[in-house]
Design an enzyme around this catalytic site. Structure first.
Site, short mmCIF file in Angstrom:
data_model
loop_
_atom_site.label_atom_id
_atom_site.label_comp_id
_atom_site.label_asym_id
_atom_site.label_seq_id
_atom_site.Cartn_x
_atom_site.Cartn_y
_atom_site.Cartn_z
N SER A 150 0.84 -1.20 0.00
CA SER A 150 0.00 0.00 0.00
C SER A 150 0.88 1.26 0.00
CB SER A 150 -0.95 -0.05 1.20
OG SER A 150 -2.01 0.86 1.05
N ASP A 219 -9.85 -5.69 -4.69
CA ASP A 219 -9.36 -4.71 -3.71
C ASP A 219 -10.43 -3.65 -3.47
OD1 ASP A 219 -7.94 -2.52 -2.42
OD2 ASP A 219 -6.10 -3.51 -3.04
N HIS A 247 -8.38 -5.60 0.11
CA HIS A 247 -7.10 -4.91 0.23
C HIS A 247 -6.22 -5.51 1.32
CE1 HIS A 247 -4.38 -1.50 -0.25
NE2 HIS A 247 -4.37 -1.36 1.07
#
Length: 274
Positions: A150, A219, A247
């Protein structure tokens, strides 16, 4: 009445835009959710060293170094914008299984690290961790894998521009903060309001090491299109792994695929650079 409603709507819109502008840091970083360590590698049967890493601007980062016998190299791990190093234990187990030492650390303001997070600060933290791994631990740059999840992927890609790692791995990473903001707030001029960049896709254009991109089509936070765009921007050699799950759960759903695909990619390219 219509005029009054229009004035009220304009005031509300302006207030929201101002809130987004001034509260950006708290929307991007969640250090308070990542202050307390919930476990250590020792709780999972891994030997480790607790380390303190000084930054060039006077902060002290806390991290763990997890060694393996006859390691093939080392992974420098950059976590996302919430939680801390103790929430990434499954990754540490994976790298240990693959035969790589791991250095994982908390950015300033996270976990037991000092300071408060900022974009420039996370870049300084990345440089400090790189120096620790290459100088204090003596790992050759070509034997280091930068792994970012991320927001951490943006930081890892930034570091890969100036250093020469053996490989770069991006897991569920966005193309840039303005791109993410435009998805969340399509009704606001967020590209003008944004005070953060983290332009992963631009960093990738000047990276020269092999790149592995993993992203889930399911996601729920970072669109799958971001992962595909990063893959397209990355130089050769590169590989894309499509994950399953949300995610924060793609790794769980795809654990064995992760281990096999990532292990082959890293082994191939780190051995080629030796």
């Amino acid at each position: 009445m219509l005029f009054s409603l229009s004035i009220m709507a304009a005031i509300a819109y302006t207030a929201l835009a101002a809130l987004i502008f001034f509260a950006q840091s708290s929307l991007i970083y969640y250090p308070e959710s990542g202050r307390n360590l919930i476990e250590t590698p020792g709780d999972r049967g891994l030997g480790y060293e607790s380390v303190e890493i000084p930054t060039s601007d006077g902060e002290t980062l806390h991290g763990w170094f997890i060694p393996v016998p006859a390691a093939a190299g080392a992974v420098l791990f950059f976590h996302g914008n919430a939680g801390n190093i103790s929430h990434r234990m499954d990754y540490l187990l994976m790298f240990h299984r693959l035969g790589y030492n791991t250095l994982i650390f908390d950015y300033r303001g996270y976990g037991q690290s000092s300071g408060s997070p900022s974009e420039s600060g996370t870049y300084l933290d990345a440089q400090a961790a790189w120096r620790y791994l290459t100088e204090a631990k003596g790992v050759p740059p070509a034997r280091i894998v930068l792994f970012g999840e991320s927001l951490g992927g943006a930081v890892a890609a930034w570091l890969a521009m100036s250093e020469k790692p053996g490989a770069l791995v991006l897991a569920s990473v966005f193309t840039s903060v303005p791109d993410m903001a435009a998805k969340i707030y399509p009704f606001l001029p967020v590209r003008l309001l944004s005070r953060f960049d983290y332009t992963t896709i631009e960093y990738l254009r000047t990276v020269t090491c092999p790149v592995f991109v993993a992203h889930s089509s399911q996601d729920d936070i970072v669109p799958f299109a971001h992962g595909r765009a990063l893959y397209q921007a990355a130089p050769e050699p590169k590989q894309f792994l499509e994950l399953q799950g949300g995610h924060n759960s793609g790794f769980i759903f795809m654990r064995e695929d992760w281990v096999e695909a990532l292990g082959k990619f890293i082994d191939t390219h780190l051995n080629a650079s030796s």
